[in-house]
Scaffold this motif. Structure first.
Motif, PDB file in Angstrom:
ATOM      1  N   LEU A 171      41.996  -9.861  -2.984  1.00  0.00           N
ATOM      2  CA  LEU A 171      42.685  -9.043  -1.987  1.00  0.00           C
ATOM      3  C   LEU A 171      43.034  -9.832  -0.729  1.00  0.00           C
ATOM      4  N   GLY A 172      42.761 -11.140  -0.734  1.00  0.00           N
ATOM      5  CA  GLY A 172      43.233 -12.004   0.334  1.00  0.00           C
ATOM      6  C   GLY A 172      42.259 -12.289   1.459  1.00  0.00           C
ATOM      7  N   PHE A 173      41.010 -11.852   1.359  1.00  0.00           N
ATOM      8  CA  PHE A 173      40.042 -12.094   2.418  1.00  0.00           C
ATOM      9  C   PHE A 173      39.552 -13.544   2.389  1.00  0.00           C
ATOM     10  N   ILE A 174      39.071 -14.026   3.546  1.00  0.00           N
ATOM     11  CA  ILE A 174      38.639 -15.423   3.644  1.00  0.00           C
ATOM     12  C   ILE A 174      37.206 -15.624   3.166  1.00  0.00           C
ATOM     13  N   GLY A 175      36.476 -14.537   2.966  1.00  0.00           N
ATOM     14  CA  GLY A 175      35.102 -14.641   2.497  1.00  0.00           C
ATOM     15  C   GLY A 175      34.571 -13.283   2.099  1.00  0.00           C
ATOM     16  N   GLY A 176      33.394 -13.305   1.469  1.00  0.00           N
ATOM     17  CA  GLY A 176      32.777 -12.066   1.026  1.00  0.00           C
ATOM     18  C   GLY A 176      31.293 -12.058   1.352  1.00  0.00           C
ATOM     19  N   LYS A 177      30.858 -11.007   2.014  1.00  0.00           N
ATOM     20  CA  LYS A 177      29.440 -10.844   2.361  1.00  0.00           C
ATOM     21  C   LYS A 177      28.824  -9.781   1.456  1.00  0.00           C
ATOM     22  N   MET A 178      27.776 -10.180   0.748  1.00  0.00           N
ATOM     23  CA  MET A 178      27.130  -9.304  -0.224  1.00  0.00           C
ATOM     24  C   MET A 178      25.866  -8.690   0.361  1.00  0.00           C
ATOM     25  N   PRO A 179      25.580  -7.439   0.039  1.00  0.00           N
ATOM     26  CA  PRO A 179      24.268  -6.907   0.377  1.00  0.00           C
ATOM     27  C   PRO A 179      23.203  -7.572  -0.480  1.00  0.00           C
ATOM     28  N   MET A 212      28.233 -14.901   1.770  1.00  0.00           N
ATOM     29  CA  MET A 212      27.155 -14.659   2.721  1.00  0.00           C
ATOM     30  C   MET A 212      26.236 -13.573   2.179  1.00  0.00           C
ATOM     31  N   PHE A 213      24.995 -13.559   2.655  1.00  0.00           N
ATOM     32  CA  PHE A 213      24.041 -12.507   2.319  1.00  0.00           C
ATOM     33  C   PHE A 213      23.765 -11.659   3.557  1.00  0.00           C
ATOM     34  N   ASP A 214      23.904 -10.342   3.425  1.00  0.00           N
ATOM     35  CA  ASP A 214      23.495  -9.389   4.462  1.00  0.00           C
ATOM     36  C   ASP A 214      22.130  -8.834   4.067  1.00  0.00           C
ATOM     37  N   CYS A 215      21.107  -9.192   4.817  1.00  0.00           N
ATOM     38  CA  CYS A 215      19.728  -8.842   4.441  1.00  0.00           C
ATOM     39  C   CYS A 215      19.222  -7.571   5.114  1.00  0.00           C
ATOM     40  N   TRP A 216      19.950  -7.016   6.031  1.00  0.00           N
ATOM     41  CA  TRP A 216      19.703  -5.721   6.669  1.00  0.00           C
ATOM     42  C   TRP A 216      18.227  -5.540   7.089  1.00  0.00           C
TER      43      TRP A 216
END
Length: 394
Positions: A171-179, A212-216
């Motif tokens: 979809l054209g994003f520069i990166g993806g952050k995963m939960p 990236m990792f989102d560790c919340w």
């Protein structure tokens, strides 16, 4: 030109999406076995809604000036925040000139300091502050980014937060952050699953796409260090909000121990210039991530950003739709922005605060031109199809 005064302040609550983007129906990726501080309890591990992440709902603050101009903003906090706005904060707003934003902020903050300082109270304050900026922009017939000094680049670039970075790349994003799906309570097996998921995504997106990792807030220091070291093999760009937001000492140590080239980020649940001063002076992170709807509003985000700029730190606000877009496009130390993929399967771009806001701009191929932000105020309208409830009056 005579400056109007603020005649009325009203606070509403709405459920089902909006600024409280965790308030979703079943089967949404944002509520699927994501590591949290409550994941140490098996009964609260599968769903964040099980321990009440969505209990508050969205707060809507509406202001009406003496000349009939109206402004509004949305944030989280729901009915408790509406009470604070109506019963306490209104006295500092009504009767003031709509240009008195700095004075109003100061009075709201220090009048609530004995029971506030962070969390729900600052969320409520942030909603009022953002509504003031929207009102000022509409009265002056200028977008908020003009009031902040003007755009420093012609467009915004976005990374996407979702369970499917591979789809975000398409979809054209520069990166993806995963939960992060598995926390310390799930032991070595859970850690291996986290690394396996990262490895699979790296294979899907290639070597140049950010992951990236989102560790919340879900980890403890040793686990976070181990996760960062193992994830480095798969090119993890950053590890986000790994520890409790109060553990400044842990963040400082994590930043020291993180592999060379990996960024440590945090600040989503931090508030005010004083909280971010701690993060910056203790060298806790490489990037701070204030949420403009939670950290004290636009008035405070300006001060937070100045602190970071003086120390060479980046400011990448936590996803807050137009409220952060107008800021990011005016700051050199905010080179890109976050977009939360709110489609249940993370497979299409939909407005972040859907269905509450109309005219909410969304990135196309991961980008958003400044022209999309050129309407007065924040450039959005409340959807009349959404039912607003005003639980308190003053």
């Amino acid at each position: 030109m005579s400056v109007p005064t603020i005649k009325h302040l009203r606070a509403f609550v709405v459920r089902g999406g909006g600024a409280d983007y965790h308030d979703q129906g079943g089967g949404h990726w944002i509520d699927d076995h994501i590591a949290t501080p409550m994941a140490r309890y098996p009964e609260y591990r599968q769903s964040r809604q099980s321990f009440g992440i969505n209990v508050l709902g969205t707060l809507v603050v509406e202001l009406e000036a003496s000349d009939g101009t109206t402004g509004f903003a949305v944030t989280t906090g729901g009915e408790p925040a509406a009470y604070i706005v109506e019963k306490h904060l209104a006295r500092f707003v009504e009767g003031a000139k709509l240009t008195d934003i700095e004075k109003i902020w100061d009075q709201m903050y220090f009048a609530t300091q004995y029971y506030g300082r962070k969390g729900l109270v600052v969320n409520a304050l942030s909603g009022v502050d953002l509504a003031l900026w929207d009102l000022l922009g509409k009265w002056r017939r200028e977008p908020v980014h003009h009031l902040l000094g003007g755009a420093v680049r012609p467009e915004l670039q976005f990374y996407a937060t979702s369970s499917r970075p591979d789809l975000s790349k398409k979809l054209g994003f520069i990166g993806g952050k995963m939960p992060l799906h598995h926390g310390p309570a799930e032991g070595e097996e859970g850690l291996q699953k986290n690394i396996a998921e990262l490895a699979e995504m790296r294979a899907r997106v290639g070597s140049d796409f950010w992951l990236m990792f989102d560790c919340w807030m879900s980890l403890e220091l040793n686990y976070a260090i181990k996760l960062a070291q193992r994830a480095h093999e798969h090119g993890l760009k950053w590890i986000e909000e790994a520890l409790s937001p109060d553990d400044y000492w842990g963040y400082a140590e994590l930043k020291k121990q993180a592999p060379r080239g990996m960024l440590v980020t945090t600040g989503e649940h931090e508030a005010t210039r004083w909280g971010f001063r701690m993060l910056l002076e203790m060298d806790c992170c490489d990037i701070i991530q204030p949420d403009v709807g939670w950290c004290g509003g636009m008035t405070e985000l300006i001060k937070i950003s100045a602190l970071a700029d003086a120390r060479g730190a980046l400011v990448i606000p936590h996803g807050s739709s137009v409220y952060s877009y107008h800021f990011v496009i005016t700051r050199h130390n905010s080179p890109f922005a976050e977009f939360l993929m709110m489609a249940p399967k993370a497979d299409e771009v939909v407005p972040m605060f859907n269905p509450l806001l109309l005219d909410e701009p969304v990135p196309v191929q991961g980008r958003l031109g400044v022209g999309a932000l050129d309407k007065p105020g924040f450039g959005v309208r409340l959807n009349p199809a959404c039912t607003l409830h005003r639980p308190y009056t003053h």
